[in-house]
Design a protein around this motif. Structure first.
Motif, PDB file in Angstrom:
ATOM      1  N   PRO A 133      -4.601  24.719  17.399  1.00  0.00           N
ATOM      2  CA  PRO A 133      -3.993  23.840  16.388  1.00  0.00           C
ATOM      3  C   PRO A 133      -3.135  24.637  15.409  1.00  0.00           C
ATOM      4  O   PRO A 133      -3.570  25.659  14.880  1.00  0.00           O
ATOM      5  CB  PRO A 133      -5.205  23.228  15.695  1.00  0.00           C
ATOM      6  CG  PRO A 133      -6.292  23.287  16.711  1.00  0.00           C
ATOM      7  CD  PRO A 133      -6.034  24.518  17.524  1.00  0.00           C
ATOM      8  N   SER A 134      -1.899  24.170  15.217  1.00  0.00           N
ATOM      9  CA  SER A 134      -0.982  24.918  14.365  1.00  0.00           C
ATOM     10  C   SER A 134      -1.293  24.671  12.893  1.00  0.00           C
ATOM     11  O   SER A 134      -1.852  23.638  12.525  1.00  0.00           O
ATOM     12  CB  SER A 134       0.459  24.496  14.671  1.00  0.00           C
ATOM     13  OG  SER A 134       0.582  23.091  14.611  1.00  0.00           O
ATOM     14  N   ALA A 135      -0.917  25.641  12.055  1.00  0.00           N
ATOM     15  CA  ALA A 135      -1.152  25.497  10.623  1.00  0.00           C
ATOM     16  C   ALA A 135      -0.263  24.399  10.058  1.00  0.00           C
ATOM     17  O   ALA A 135      -0.614  23.713   9.100  1.00  0.00           O
ATOM     18  CB  ALA A 135      -0.870  26.826   9.928  1.00  0.00           C
ATOM     19  N   LYS A 136       0.905  24.259  10.676  1.00  0.00           N
ATOM     20  CA  LYS A 136       1.851  23.235  10.245  1.00  0.00           C
ATOM     21  C   LYS A 136       1.876  22.142  11.307  1.00  0.00           C
ATOM     22  O   LYS A 136       1.897  22.447  12.501  1.00  0.00           O
ATOM     23  CB  LYS A 136       3.244  23.881  10.167  1.00  0.00           C
ATOM     24  CG  LYS A 136       3.976  23.690   8.869  1.00  0.00           C
ATOM     25  CD  LYS A 136       5.117  24.683   8.814  1.00  0.00           C
ATOM     26  CE  LYS A 136       6.407  24.021   8.474  1.00  0.00           C
ATOM     27  NZ  LYS A 136       7.531  24.956   8.535  1.00  0.00           N
ATOM     28  N   LYS A 137       1.847  20.881  10.892  1.00  0.00           N
ATOM     29  CA  LYS A 137       1.951  19.784  11.858  1.00  0.00           C
ATOM     30  C   LYS A 137       3.068  18.872  11.407  1.00  0.00           C
ATOM     31  O   LYS A 137       2.840  17.925  10.650  1.00  0.00           O
ATOM     32  CB  LYS A 137       0.632  19.016  11.940  1.00  0.00           C
ATOM     33  CG  LYS A 137      -0.463  19.785  12.640  1.00  0.00           C
ATOM     34  CD  LYS A 137      -1.802  19.095  12.554  1.00  0.00           C
ATOM     35  CE  LYS A 137      -2.890  20.030  13.050  1.00  0.00           C
ATOM     36  NZ  LYS A 137      -4.231  19.604  12.655  1.00  0.00           N
ATOM     37  N   LEU A 138       4.277  19.184  11.857  1.00  0.00           N
ATOM     38  CA  LEU A 138       5.416  18.365  11.449  1.00  0.00           C
ATOM     39  C   LEU A 138       5.409  17.049  12.223  1.00  0.00           C
ATOM     40  O   LEU A 138       5.123  17.020  13.415  1.00  0.00           O
ATOM     41  CB  LEU A 138       6.724  19.115  11.706  1.00  0.00           C
ATOM     42  CG  LEU A 138       6.935  20.384  10.893  1.00  0.00           C
ATOM     43  CD1 LEU A 138       8.318  20.962  11.147  1.00  0.00           C
ATOM     44  CD2 LEU A 138       6.748  20.121   9.392  1.00  0.00           C
ATOM     45  N   GLY A 139       5.715  15.985  11.503  1.00  0.00           N
ATOM     46  CA  GLY A 139       5.728  14.673  12.158  1.00  0.00           C
ATOM     47  C   GLY A 139       6.296  13.605  11.254  1.00  0.00           C
ATOM     48  O   GLY A 139       6.790  13.892  10.147  1.00  0.00           O
ATOM     49  N   LEU A 140       6.218  12.375  11.745  1.00  0.00           N
ATOM     50  CA  LEU A 140       6.785  11.243  11.028  1.00  0.00           C
ATOM     51  C   LEU A 140       5.679  10.307  10.566  1.00  0.00           C
ATOM     52  O   LEU A 140       4.630  10.198  11.210  1.00  0.00           O
ATOM     53  CB  LEU A 140       7.719  10.447  11.941  1.00  0.00           C
ATOM     54  CG  LEU A 140       8.928  11.170  12.535  1.00  0.00           C
ATOM     55  CD1 LEU A 140       9.670  10.228  13.480  1.00  0.00           C
ATOM     56  CD2 LEU A 140       9.861  11.641  11.423  1.00  0.00           C
TER      57      LEU A 140
END
Lengths: 290, 249
Positions: B7-14
């Protein structure tokens, strides 16, 4: 699901080809010389012909070689590797029988195992998909294996094995059809979970996102197959299982044996068409269709 | 590799607000406009001016009617694009490694040079987020406008996905959903943001905000009947016909 002819031909004929290679590998029949050449050529024509057909539905078939790289996660990649290994091992085993008339049992058994692995990995490409509830079930791999080795036994003239395996596969196929009809409804996915709007009330598709068709609708929403599903199931059962069993029970005759094989191939093509055409993908829920 | 990264530290999304979306399809147009001439192969159309137009889109807007037990039905416009799932089934099924999830920000992308167009990732996706381009023969999907959001040549206000930038009703929000203090995470917490088809275990990063409850009940208004008690010839005809045997609709 869209019943692409290339995939139907692939699963039917490569299934039969690897099924025949399995019986050759375990030494159920041990032909030598020219006879071995004919047996192995037939098996390879089915197996390799089917595999080549499967590349016709690719958007970029010229890059197919890259599909061998992701065996750690991808069943499609594993299938490619299993198929190549099985074919290479069985080619060496076959060469021994054709040219020197000797059977290297170890290679035969290894190749037979490879044939099982190939058919199993093919079936897992479909079985793994949670988005297709009808396929996401243990009956899918067992049926693929049963049909492959039943059909292979038929080709190899293994009367008892063919009758027993085809009878079992026929019963399992009937169960898979009947039980599969309810699986989408019982999968827990419906328009309410797809849209997340179930807490307000009953959801109905009011307007699609576009006036024309699209890739998703062509690939996943295929309703023609369901209209005649019951009739096709009866035809497939009669041709794929009952006719070959009866023809094999009758006193042996080369015409009966050839007819049994042809009937079986026609039946399997029919049930494989249904395997795709009858099957619903959850994405249809977004279009208010199945 | 098509193995999912940790799991990434950043979770970019909408975050998509179903309360404010007016169903104008501006996001569909701006998405196609940007993505057909930037990342990867163009988004082709087939027979665009003919009888059966069809084409590749990375974002589509559905409209649903929701009928509560009591009260009038509601119309909900429903934009749908890739949800950049944490447990993305489209990535692990890929035989070539073309489909991958970025370890730095969680964006799911397709390396089109490696894609053989087998379509298995589209089969594995429950949301219809991937479309095989009929012209290029490779799989197309939302890139979260990866070529905008990090683009130093664009003014700051344009460093967000085209759909978010263009939405006239502010129904689309972009941000880091792993950061609890981000605007998008707060929106999700305040408004009860939810996942699509959570039962399939894909753990989507994108969230949807439900329509707000109606604060004013809107009663269904029926038109007044034009005539209750007919008079004259028509009324006589009505009585005469009703007296005959047979069924009255």
């Amino acid at each position: 699901m869209h019943p692409a002819p290339s995939v139907i031909i692939f699963t039917t004929f490569s299934g039969l080809g690897f099924g025949l290679l399995f019986w050759l590998g375990i030494g159920a029949i041990v032909p030598t010389g020219l006879s071995a050449f004919i047996w192995f050529t037939s098996a390879y024509a089915c197996a390799v012909g089917g595999l080549l057909a499967s590349t016709f539905h690719l958007g970029r078939p010229e890059r197919a070689i890259k599909a061998f790289s992701q065996w750690k996660t991808s069943w499609l990649s594993r299938e490619g590797i299993a198929a190549v290994l099985a074919l290479v091992i069985m080619a060496i085993y076959g060469a021994g029988l054709v040219f020197t008339g000797t059977r290297v049992a170890f290679l035969g058994w290894l190749g037979a195992f490879g044939a099982i692995a190939t058919v199993f990995t093919t079936s897992m490409i479909y079985t793994q998909l949670k988005t297709v509830p009808r396929w996401h079930h243990w009956t899918t791999p067992v049926l693929f294996l049963g049909l492959s080795f039943g059909g292979g036994a038929l080709l190899a003239g293994q009367v008892t094995n063919a009758i027993v395996l085809l009878a079992l596969a026929g019963v399992l196929q009937a169960y898979a059809w009947i039980a599969g009809d309810q699986r989408f409804l019982n999968s827990g996915s419906d328009m309410q979970t797809a849209t997340g709007l179930g807490h307000i009330g009953k959801v109905r598709a009011f307007e699609p996102p576009h006036t024309g068709s699209n890739y998703l609708m062509r690939e996943f929403i295929y309703v023609v197959g369901r209209k005649h599903a019951k009739r096709l199931q009866i035809i497939a059962t009669a041709l794929g299982f009952i006719a070959p069993i009866i023809l094999f029970i009758l006193p042996f005759n080369h015409i009966f044996a050839a007819l049994a094989v042809l009937c079986h191939i026609a039946g399997v093509l029919c049930l494989r068409w249904l395997f795709f055409a009858q099957t619903e993908h959850v994405v249809g829920l977004y279009y208010g269709k199945r | 590799m098509t193995q999912l990264p940790p799991p990434s530290a950043k979770k970019l999304g909408l975050v998509i607000d179903l309360d404010t979306c007016v169903g104008c399809h501006a996001c569909v147009v701006s998405c196609k406009g940007w993505n057909t001439e930037n990342y990867g192969a163009p988004l082709s159309d087939q027979d665009p001016y003919g009888a059966e137009p069809s084409g590749t889109f990375l974002n589509r807007v559905h409209s649903y009617e929701v009928q509560p037990e009591a009260g009038p039905a509601q119309l909900v416009h429903f934009p749908k694009s890739c949800l950049h799932c944490e447990d993305a089934p489209c990535v692990t099924v890929c035989p070539t490694g073309a489909s991958y999830k970025r370890s730095e920000d969680g964006i799911v992308l397709v390396n089109e040079k490696d894609c053989i167009g087998c379509g298995l990732c589209a089969w594995a996706c429950p949301y219809g987020a991937r479309e095989l381009d009929a012209d290029a023969g490779v799989m197309k999907k939302c890139t979260l406008c990866v070529d905008r959001i990090y683009n130093e040549n664009l003014p700051e206000e344009d460093c967000q996905p085209a759909c978010v930038r263009t939405c006239p009703s502010g129904a689309r929000h972009f941000g880091d959903l792993a950061d609890e203090t981000s605007e998008v995470s707060q929106l999700v917490a305040e408004r009860g943001g939810f996942d699509l088809m959570p039962e399939l275990g894909t753990k989507p990063v994108n969230k949807y905000l439900p329509p707000r409850p109606k604060d004013v009940a809107v009663p269904a208004q029926h038109l007044e009947p034009v005539a209750h008690n007919g008079k004259g010839f028509v009324a006589w005809l009505d009585r005469a016909l009703s007296a005959l045997p047979g069924r009255t609709n």
